[in-house]
Design a protein around this motif. Structure first.
Motif, PDB file in Angstrom:
ATOM      1  N   UNK A 464      -4.502  16.941 -29.082  1.00 16.10           N
ATOM      2  CA  UNK A 464      -4.064  18.071 -28.258  1.00 16.10           C
ATOM      3  C   UNK A 464      -2.829  17.685 -27.450  1.00 16.10           C
ATOM      4  N   UNK A 481       4.479  21.108 -25.430  1.00 15.68           N
ATOM      5  CA  UNK A 481       3.961  21.841 -24.282  1.00 15.68           C
ATOM      6  C   UNK A 481       3.319  23.089 -24.854  1.00 15.68           C
ATOM      7  N   UNK A 482       2.013  23.095 -25.010  1.00 14.60           N
ATOM      8  CA  UNK A 482       1.370  24.228 -25.666  1.00 14.60           C
ATOM      9  C   UNK A 482       0.396  24.929 -24.720  1.00 14.60           C
ATOM     10  N   UNK A 483       0.138  26.220 -25.003  1.00 18.23           N
ATOM     11  CA  UNK A 483      -0.835  26.943 -24.182  1.00 18.23           C
ATOM     12  C   UNK A 483      -2.229  26.319 -24.237  1.00 18.23           C
ATOM     13  N   UNK A 484      -2.586  25.721 -25.370  1.00 14.62           N
ATOM     14  CA  UNK A 484      -3.924  25.112 -25.439  1.00 14.62           C
ATOM     15  C   UNK A 484      -4.064  23.976 -24.438  1.00 14.62           C
ATOM     16  N   UNK A 485      -2.963  23.241 -24.216  1.00 16.55           N
ATOM     17  CA  UNK A 485      -3.009  22.178 -23.209  1.00 16.55           C
ATOM     18  C   UNK A 485      -3.251  22.781 -21.833  1.00 16.55           C
ATOM     19  N   UNK A 486      -2.560  23.886 -21.550  1.00 17.69           N
ATOM     20  CA  UNK A 486      -2.727  24.540 -20.258  1.00 17.69           C
ATOM     21  C   UNK A 486      -4.169  25.019 -20.090  1.00 17.69           C
ATOM     22  N   UNK A 487      -4.730  25.559 -21.179  1.00 14.67           N
ATOM     23  CA  UNK A 487      -6.115  26.031 -21.109  1.00 14.67           C
ATOM     24  C   UNK A 487      -7.075  24.871 -20.852  1.00 14.67           C
ATOM     25  N   UNK A 488      -6.746  23.708 -21.421  1.00 15.84           N
ATOM     26  CA  UNK A 488      -7.586  22.527 -21.178  1.00 15.84           C
ATOM     27  C   UNK A 488      -7.657  22.216 -19.684  1.00 15.84           C
ATOM     28  N   UNK A 489      -6.504  22.213 -19.031  1.00 18.67           N
ATOM     29  CA  UNK A 489      -6.508  21.886 -17.608  1.00 18.67           C
ATOM     30  C   UNK A 489      -7.233  22.964 -16.793  1.00 18.67           C
ATOM     31  N   UNK A 490      -7.105  24.208 -17.221  1.00 20.88           N
ATOM     32  CA  UNK A 490      -7.702  25.265 -16.421  1.00 20.88           C
ATOM     33  C   UNK A 490      -9.188  25.449 -16.692  1.00 20.88           C
ATOM     34  N   UNK A 491      -9.604  25.279 -17.929  1.00 18.86           N
ATOM     35  CA  UNK A 491     -10.956  25.721 -18.287  1.00 18.86           C
ATOM     36  C   UNK A 491     -11.916  24.668 -18.817  1.00 18.86           C
ATOM     37  N   UNK A 492     -11.459  23.447 -19.068  1.00 19.70           N
ATOM     38  CA  UNK A 492     -12.392  22.519 -19.710  1.00 19.70           C
ATOM     39  C   UNK A 492     -13.433  22.019 -18.723  1.00 19.70           C
ATOM     40  N   UNK A 558      -5.947  21.951  -9.764  1.00 20.38           N
ATOM     41  CA  UNK A 558      -4.580  22.480  -9.829  1.00 20.38           C
ATOM     42  C   UNK A 558      -3.556  21.350  -9.740  1.00 20.38           C
ATOM     43  N   UNK A 561      -3.187  19.749 -12.982  1.00 21.96           N
ATOM     44  CA  UNK A 561      -2.482  20.572 -13.976  1.00 21.96           C
ATOM     45  C   UNK A 561      -0.985  20.641 -13.720  1.00 21.96           C
TER      46      UNK A 561
END
Lengths: 569, 440
Positions: A464, A481-492, A558, A561
């Motif tokens: 990832x 720099x992908x949205x999935x990485x951002x989702x990892x920080x926000x939601x994992x 935050x 992230x």
């Protein structure tokens, strides 16, 4: 394609070879310091905290502790930035985390994996010994020439340390296996030559399997001269869909009970390779004597030599006339420190690669690496990090996948030290097939360099954040720099858990906690506006009726992230 | 009570950096006018038997039981009939799809280089069976760029991992934003997508705090595309959290549409769900949508009994027909290219290791079809020999197949390249010819 032959011949002429910079042996320039190669540099010294964060991550893959930050600032004030850095570098190089960071660079390059890459992707527990060998080699600063010798021909070296030497040839053994049989075949030899060429020589030799190289002076004959050496080298059979029975592993010791190594050995009847005109595993019968590419010296094995010749191969590689070996490694080391190597294509020094941005500097490093540093990577590192060029570079890179997960655990106090040894592969009679390939992911709180990497799949979390799938050697980590990485920080769940753990560790009033968090994550105290923003966030969320613990968890999550955590300057 | 407005002012108002996203998500200029704007790639895993589906061989039943070498010829248990005005012959494994025969451009002359699954699957997806290369979906994503910044350009709906794991939708050396985002049925359709409910007040505050920290981090430094791109990726992630659940929400689809695909209301099972979701993603601007029907086991790989294909055909038949009809009625078939393919075909003889009712792998001949934008609908291209083991007319190599797909999207397969490790790479490696005979 036949009509193109005269053009190839033109490229292959000695005149062309002499013109391409990489095939001309490096000459020691008259300048004697790195900074002399940057006459126009006038950038300012960075703030101490920026430099400390850069060098600590660069050498150990982990952040400096708040205590180290305070010490470094005091040292920089009293001794000056340069001396403070030199002392810090010495202390960082002495940590075991150095080998864990730098071993990963090498493991990327040799496409290290814990599985074979055949259709059922069989696991190989013993491969981990090679991984640990690499980490250890960096930690004890094994000279690079010895490192090369051991990996290519450890089993043939005078037995100073048989255990280490045998395990080192895991480099050869981890070559990929193919198909349902999983036996080593011509495809495995091709994979070995491809990796040997890119890793040690920075050349894409494998193009010459089917035709003379179209743009580099590597002929098909050169390819098959190397082919004979690798083909005469035996590799263990690690199991596959066709047969669970593993054989040809080496014993690390004389007893029948001695542990097994995934190591290379000599076939009883080494032989020169047969020329394969189209690279199609069919030969016209021509025999090509084992040897080294013409452009790099063209050395041949002694007549009727009764071994594969790998010990010669290592010496040819390390010979002082070889224009590539030292250049290729110093270029990598420079790139691993600066984020950008001098030759921007570290695995391709050929004519399709990009020429060095500073050729004289490259030659300075290559020549001093051999004559003064005596092939010591740590000495080379000290030399590079002592330069103003390093301190003042406009450096920026994202943390690697391993650095992200290792630092998060380090900061929250949940990172386990040392190696996790062998992976917990299923013990017996596990039948993996192409329909049911081996595909585990094991949880480990050791550093990510020790995690199980599947050849066909890599590691789902690490990929990832751009860790390569270890099918081909990787000389540079890309940064995406992908949205999935951002989702990892926000939601994992992982980030939520780690933010909760850190929240529990912070104490004191709001400003104190904000300061602690900034020191741990960003390696510096907060700026006034950051403190104000943090306090505003806490107060607003409290006003909205959220529970205090949840607010702090959200705050920490935050910070993790944010770009201030993810990027080094 | 002036405190709150002051506190609010410390956290900036906007999450969005104007202009950043659109610049970063642009594609490459096309090399000629494109017929298709998007691709739906229907992948039937395991090696669908061409002899039992799309390439009738009466010779098989005439010579059933006869030995070829040591292997017995296996008759075909299915009936072939001509369908539609075109009269294209399709077996009774596909009763629904047969009603769309006039929309199909059937290719009976595909051939590839690999007879084992892992390599053949990779080769059909990336052009290489042995090396890590970008997926065809990644190339198309790279070429076309994004048409909807709230959704990825390349999506793979794969309930199970196929052979070679996630490599079939990996972007290899192409920028990672071009790799396929995997969707699975269930509670978390995209990894880490999180709760579909609107973000809580706390989450909203978090996002503003993050936007602010990143903004001041960026402002303190010389401009850097990586930092900007990271900020843009956060915006896409927020957009995806809003738009993806909406795209996957089938509640507003009518009963008639559900019936067309053969999907039970509320179900997320099978190819019917995948096909209906694909249409919704296509409507929302996703460029390449792959639907992988099964994983590395329990698939079309009928070694022990060819009739094991019955269930796999049933899973895909009505949904694919429904998708074709649905797209057509919405006017979307004109600019959508549908590709239906598999990794290889199967032998006319039984696979002796596994009894006497199944077929082995065959890389030298297999069938696939295209439909929609720019293809010759209602035609059959290429021919195999009497036993279907070799192509005898108009061969289409996997590279040719890929070159033709890129052509329909406006790209010259020799010119859509990416420089990596000192070389210009392309999907078709060093070969591939556009199959002109199938273009409309």
């Amino acid at each position: 394609m036949r009509f193109l032959a005269p053009i190839y011949a033109l490229f292959l002429s000695p005149a062309f070879a002499a013109e391409h910079w990489a095939f001309v042996p490096p000459e020691k320039p008259s300048l004697t310091t790195i900074d002399a190669f940057f006459p126009d540099a006038d950038a300012e010294e960075p703030a101490p905290h920026i430099l400390l964060r850069r060098v600590t991550y660069g050498l150990t893959g982990l952040p400096p502790t708040p205590g180290e930050q305070l010490t470094f600032v005091v040292m920089a004030e009293t001794l000056g930035l340069k001396t403070a850095l030199a002392q810090t570098v010495d202390s960082l190089l002495a940590r075991s985390s150095y080998g864990e960071k730098w071993g990963q660079h090498w493991l990327d390059l040799v496409r290290y994996a814990d599985t074979t890459g055949c259709s059922s992707d069989y696991p190989v527990p013993e491969a981990a010994r090679y991984r640990d060998y690499v980490i250890d080699a960096f930690n004890r600063d094994l000279p690079y020439d010895e490192f090369v010798r051991q990996q290519l021909a450890g089993d043939l070296l005078p037995a100073a340390d048989t255990f280490t030497n045998l395990v080192a040839t895991g480099y050869l053994a981890i070559a990929r296996r193919y198909g349902t049989s999983g036996a080593s075949s011509y495809l495995t030899v091709e994979d070995q030559i491809d990796n040997f060429g890119t890793a040690f020589l920075g050349l894409t030799i494998s193009c010459a399997r089917c035709h003379d190289h179209t743009h580099d002076p590597i002929s098909q004959k050169d390819y098959y001269a190397l082919y004979g050496i690798f083909e005469s080298t035996g590799l263990p059979f690690p199991g596959s869909q066709i047969s669970e029975e593993r054989f040809d592993f080496s014993r690390l010791g004389s007893s029948d009970e001695a542990p097994l190594a995934y190591a290379a050995f000599e076939w009883e009847t080494p032989a020169d390779a047969k020329f394969q005109p189209n690279g199609q595993n069919w030969s016209d019968g021509t025999i090509v004597p084992r040897g080294f590419p013409e452009i790099l010296g063209g050395q041949k094995l002694p007549k009727n030599y009764a071994g594969s010749g790998r010990e010669f191969l290592a010496e040819w590689l390390l010979a002082s006339e070889n224009p590539l070996t030292a250049r290729v490694i110093v270029n990598r080391v420079w790139g691993w420190h600066f984020g950008e190597p001098i030759v921007p294509t570290p695995n391709d020094f050929g004519s399709h690669g990009t020429p060095p941005t500073n050729p004289a500097l490259l030659d300075y490093l290559a020549t001093t690496f051999v004559t003064e540093d005596k092939w010591s990577i740590k000495s080379l590192t000290r030399r590079i990090l002592a330069s103003a060029a390093y301190r003042k570079s406009s450096f920026r890179r994202r943390l690697t996948a391993e650095e992200i997960v290792d630092s998060i655990k380090n900061i929250t106090g949940t990172l386990k030290p040392g190696s996790n040894g062998f992976h917990p592969f299923p013990e017996e009679h596990a039948r993996y097939t192409q329909h049911n390939p081996f595909r585990a992911t094991y949880r480990s709180d050791h550093r990510a360099v020790y995690w199980m990497r599947g050849r066909l799949r890599g590691h789902p979390f690490l990929s990832l954040f751009d860790a390569p799938v270890p099918m081909t050697g990787s000389g540079l980590r890309p940064e995406s720099e992908t949205p999935e990485q951002a989702l990892f920080f926000e939601n994992s769940a992982f980030m939520e858990r780690k933010s909760r753990e850190l929240t529990a560790k912070l104490d004191g009033d709001t400003p104190t906690r904000i300061t602690q968090a900034h020191r741990l994550l960003f390696s510096r105290p907060p700026r006034p506006e950051e403190s104000a923003r943090g306090a505003a966030f806490i107060a607003l969320a409290l006003g909205d009726g959220f529970a205090e613990e949840d607010i702090w968890i959200a705050y920490i999550q935050t910070l993790f992230a944010s770009n201030a955590f993810l990027y080094l300057d | 009570m002036q405190r709150r407005p002051i506190l609010r002012s410390l956290l900036g108002g906007s999450l969005v950096f104007p202009g950043l996203v659109s610049e970063l998500l642009a594609g490459r200029p096309p090399q000629h006018a494109a017929k298709a704007k998007r691709v739906i790639f229907l992948y039937l895993t395991g090696g669908m038997s061409h002899l039992d589906t799309f390439d009738p061989k009466p010779e098989l039943n005439r010579r059933a039981g006869e030995l070829i070498g040591k292997r017995k010829i296996l008759g075909c248990p299915y009936k072939f009939q001509p369908h539609g005005q075109s009269g294209t012959e399709i077996s009774d494994l596909f009763p629904h799809l047969s009603t769309c025969a006039d929309d199909l451009c059937l290719i009976r002359s595909l051939h590839g280089d690999h007879g084992n699954h892992a390599q053949a699957v990779l080769s059909m997806h990336t052009g290489s069976g042995t090396l890590v290369r970008p997926s065809i979906g990644s190339w198309i994503s790279y070429g076309l760029g994004s048409a909807n910044h709230n959704l990825p350009t390349f999506v793979t709906i794969a309930p199970h991992l196929p052979y070679s794991g996630a490599l079939p939708w990996g972007s290899a050396f192409l920028p990672r934003k071009n790799s396929g985002v995997r969707i699975v049925p269930g509670k978390e359709p995209v990894k880490y997508l999180g709760d579909p409910a609107p973000p809580s007040q706390l989450r909203a505050l978090q996002r503003r705090l993050l936007a602010d920290s990143n903004r001041s981090h960026l402002a303190a430094r010389a401009s850097d595309p990586r930092l900007e791109s990271r900020i843009a990726s956060l915006e896409t992630a927020y957009g995806m959290q809003m738009e993806m659940p909406e795209a996957l929400d089938l509640t507003r689809e009518t009963d008639a549409t559900h019936r067309l695909y053969g999907l039970e209301r509320g179900s997320t099972r099978g190819y019917a769900w995948q096909c209906l979701v694909a249409r919704r993603l296509a409507e929302r601007g996703v460029r390449f949508i792959e639907l992988v029907d099964t994983g590395a086991s329990y698939n079309w790989d009928a070694h022990t009994d060819i009739r094991h294909q019955d269930g796999h055909a049933r899973n895909v038949d009505q949904p694919i027909a429904g998708l074709l009809k649905d797209l057509k009625s919405r006017g979307m078939l004109e600019d959508t290219l549908i590709v239906c393919t598999t990794e290889f075909g199967r032998t006319p003889t039984v696979d002796p290791i596994n009894g006497d009712k199944g077929r082995g792998h065959l890389a030298s001949a297999f069938s696939s079809w295209l439909a929609g934008a720019g293809v010759n609908a209602g035609t059959v291209y290429g021919k195999t020999n009497d036993l279907g083991t070799k192509v005898v007319e108009n061969p289409v190599h996997v590279h040719d197949f890929h070159a033709t797909i890129l052509h329909l999207l406006g790209f010259d397969h020799e010119a859509l390249t990416y420089r990596h490790a000192g070389r210009d790479f392309r999907l078709t490696d060093v070969s591939g010819d556009i199959v002109k005979g199938i273009l409309s």
